[in-house]
Design an enzyme around this catalytic site. Structure first.
Site, short mmCIF file in Angstrom:
data_model
loop_
_atom_site.label_atom_id
_atom_site.label_comp_id
_atom_site.label_asym_id
_atom_site.label_seq_id
_atom_site.Cartn_x
_atom_site.Cartn_y
_atom_site.Cartn_z
N GLU A 182 16.14 29.57 113.38
CA GLU A 182 16.07 30.66 112.41
C GLU A 182 17.21 30.42 111.44
O GLU A 182 18.38 30.63 111.78
CB GLU A 182 16.18 32.01 113.13
CG GLU A 182 15.64 33.17 112.30
CD GLU A 182 16.67 33.74 111.36
OE1 GLU A 182 16.68 33.31 110.18
OE2 GLU A 182 17.47 34.58 111.78
N GLU B 42 21.91 30.15 99.14
CA GLU B 42 22.14 31.31 99.99
C GLU B 42 23.64 31.61 99.97
O GLU B 42 24.44 30.84 100.50
CB GLU B 42 21.67 31.05 101.42
CG GLU B 42 21.83 32.28 102.30
CD GLU B 42 21.38 32.05 103.73
OE1 GLU B 42 20.82 32.98 104.32
OE2 GLU B 42 21.60 30.95 104.26
N THR C 97 20.95 26.28 107.38
CA THR C 97 19.98 25.20 107.36
C THR C 97 20.66 23.86 107.58
O THR C 97 20.12 22.96 108.25
CB THR C 97 19.21 25.21 106.03
OG1 THR C 97 18.52 26.47 105.92
CG2 THR C 97 18.22 24.08 105.94
N CYS D 92 20.35 36.90 106.94
CA CYS D 92 19.48 35.83 106.47
C CYS D 92 18.29 36.34 105.67
O CYS D 92 17.75 35.60 104.84
CB CYS D 92 18.99 35.00 107.66
SG CYS D 92 18.24 36.00 108.96
N LYS E 87 26.30 29.85 123.49
CA LYS E 87 27.53 29.60 122.75
C LYS E 87 27.62 30.62 121.63
O LYS E 87 26.94 30.52 120.61
CB LYS E 87 27.58 28.20 122.15
CG LYS E 87 28.99 27.85 121.65
CD LYS E 87 29.01 26.85 120.53
CE LYS E 87 28.85 27.45 119.16
NZ LYS E 87 29.99 28.32 118.72
N GLY F 277 21.38 30.20 112.26
CA GLY F 277 22.52 29.84 111.43
C GLY F 277 22.07 29.14 110.17
O GLY F 277 20.94 29.31 109.70
#
Length: 502
Positions: A273, A404, A253, A307, A198, A251
């Site tokens: 990740e 982030e 958290t 990231c 996806k 993507g």
């Protein structure tokens, strides 16, 4: 399905890419391009204008794709000799290399990344496929001593087999769409798994182009399936599906937590990740001629939309002012522009919504008392651009030091201690642990400090040193498992122990 006009800010596209954008973009299920349940529009974030339309799916399309993947796993792909599987992956790598310009231009116009990054990531995807194709014939078991109670009765043989996990759901982010897709796809296929991908609804185009290359390379139907769609629809259906044996997700958290919850139904395996808030520690003896551009790009590479971005800068008081002046000057002269412009060093944010989120952090930092040293504004031009931004006077309680941001925002905190445990405590003051870097001329200090930093990847006098053969992943809330290297292949393999009484 009709296609929208294709604006590129005055820059030329190859005829191949223009033709791709003008064609329909359905879903890939069981070796065929099929219509979805609806359509969405992809936009060029450097202009904000539409690129093309593409089909999307939901639970029904995911169900068909999983069934196709299961049939291929139990059928032709599962029975295929390893040498033939490796040959198909090498063939796919050659197809990608031949169409590198198409893949590169699609990531530029769909994601907004500068050309130098898109060219690098496309080359890296070919390298990844070659690496994992070459690893197919190195998937090996072991022999060991049989259990005592069996061996006491008769001769026996105990050995292990490495077998594919099964049907894999792979959820790909928008920040490096092609690279992340191949990073997941190549080891899964090398291991003998089948896949439902996806892509992000923000950046599906390069993955769709990859789908046609998969077909042209001759992989059996159902081995690779592509279902575009929203995370709440296609992504949730994939994470919840009882026919999926493993989910690999890159993507946020927050979404990672939802995937963990969704996996509980059949206890599917998970690789995650996730987010990062990586520390960059600049010691008093750092080579600033090396550190200034290195630290700047640790934050600003890919517009900060990566990231492992080094966004928490811990600068020793002895070099703080010179470092800040240097990175601010670097930020001020970075060229913002469309990725098709070879001069561009910094592209846009992925969307208007993300642009607003990043600007909110910039405004909030100033309200909290951070000192703006560079950037902090958006240029007067189309697209979702934000100038590279540097803040000083930062401390642990500020949102720009905790969250982030996923944008070109650097937060610099001064420190004075020479005690490595104290410095490491600053670096580790985050729930994340994905990446980091240490800048110093003293390699003894560097290695001692690296050992104290809790992160899956820490570099010395460089930042973000990822490579096909180097494992990458995080501690803490930065995720579970590793990608790249042998560890990336192991993530798609089960170990079966066999004991035979002879």
């Amino acid at each position: 399905m009709s296609s929208a006009p294709v604006p590129f800010d005055g820059h030329a596209l190859s005829p191949q890419t223009a033709r791709f954008l003008a064609q329909p973009h359905p879903l890939l299920i069981d070796g065929r391009w099929v219509e979805g349940a609806g359509e969405m529009t992809s936009h060029d974030p450097a202009t904000g204008l539409p690129l093309t339309r593409f089909h999307i799916g939901g639970a029904a399309e995911v169900d068909r794709a999983v069934a196709a993947a299961r049939a291929a796993f139990n059928g032709p792909w599962g029975r295929m000799p390893a040498t033939d599987r490796a040959a198909l992956l090498f063939k796919l790598a050659r197809a990608m290399a031949a169409d590198a310009r198409l893949l590169t231009e699609l990531d530029i116009v769909d994601n907004g990344m500068p050309a130098f990054i898109a060219e690098l990531t496309t080359a890296n995807t070919v390298e990844m496929l070659d690496y994992y194709a070459g690893a197919v014939l190195r998937i090996e078991g072991t022999t060991t001593s049989p259990p005592r109670h069996i061996a006491a009765q008769a001769e026996a043989l105990t050995y292990t087999l490495r077998e594919p996990v099964g049907v894999i759901g792979q959820i790909v982010p928008w920040n490096v769409p092609l690279s992340t897709a191949i990073l997941k796809l190549a080891p899964a296929l090398a291991a003998g798994c089948t896949v439902v991908i996806k892509p992000s609804e923000e950046t599906p185009l390069s993955v769709l182009a990859l789908g046609q290359m998969v077909l042209d390379a001759g992989l059996p139907p159902g081995v690779v399936n592509i279902v575009n769609g929203l995370g709440a629809d296609a992504g949730a259906a994939l994470a919840n599906h009882p026919g999926v044996d493993k989910i690999s997700f890159t993507g946020s958290t927050a979404t990672g937590r939802r995937i963990v919850a969704a996996s509980l139904g059949n206890l599917k395996k998970i690789s995650l990740e996730l987010g990062g808030k990586s520390p960059v520690v600049v010691m008093p003896d750092a080579d600033l001629a090396l550190a200034i551009p290195g630290v700047a790009m640790a934050t600003f590479f890919l517009q900060g939309q990566n990231c492992m971005a080094g966004t928490r800068i811990f600068a020793h008081a002895a070099i703080h002012d010179e470092l800040v002046a240097g990175v601010s000057a670097f930020a001020d002269v970075m060229v913002l522009g469309h990725g098709l412009d070879a001069a561009s060093q910094q592209g846009p944010m992925i969307s208007a919504q993300h642009h607003a989120k990043v600007r909110g952090y910039i405004d909030g930092a100033q309200a909290e008392g951070a000192v703006l040293a560079a950037g902090g504004s958006s240029p007067d031009r189309p697209g979702h651009f934000i100038r590279p931004t540097v803040f000083t006077g930062c401390h642990r309680d500020m949102a720009i030091m905790r969250d982030e941001i996923f944008g070109p925002v650097m937060a610099v905190q001064r420190f004075e201690s020479s005690d490595l445990d104290t410095i490491a405590a600053l670096a580790n003051d985050t729930p994340f642990g994905l990446s980091g870097s240490v800048w110093t001329r003293d390699l003894s200090t560097a290695h001692r400090l690296v050992k104290r930093i809790r992160a899956g990847q820490v570099s010395i006098n460089c930042h973000g040193a990822v490579g096909t053969n180097i494992p990458f992943g995080g501690y803490g809330q930065s995720g579970w498992g590793r990608e790249f290297g042998q560890e990336g292949l192991d993530a798609y393999l089960e170990t079966k122990a066999v004991t035979a009484r002879l």
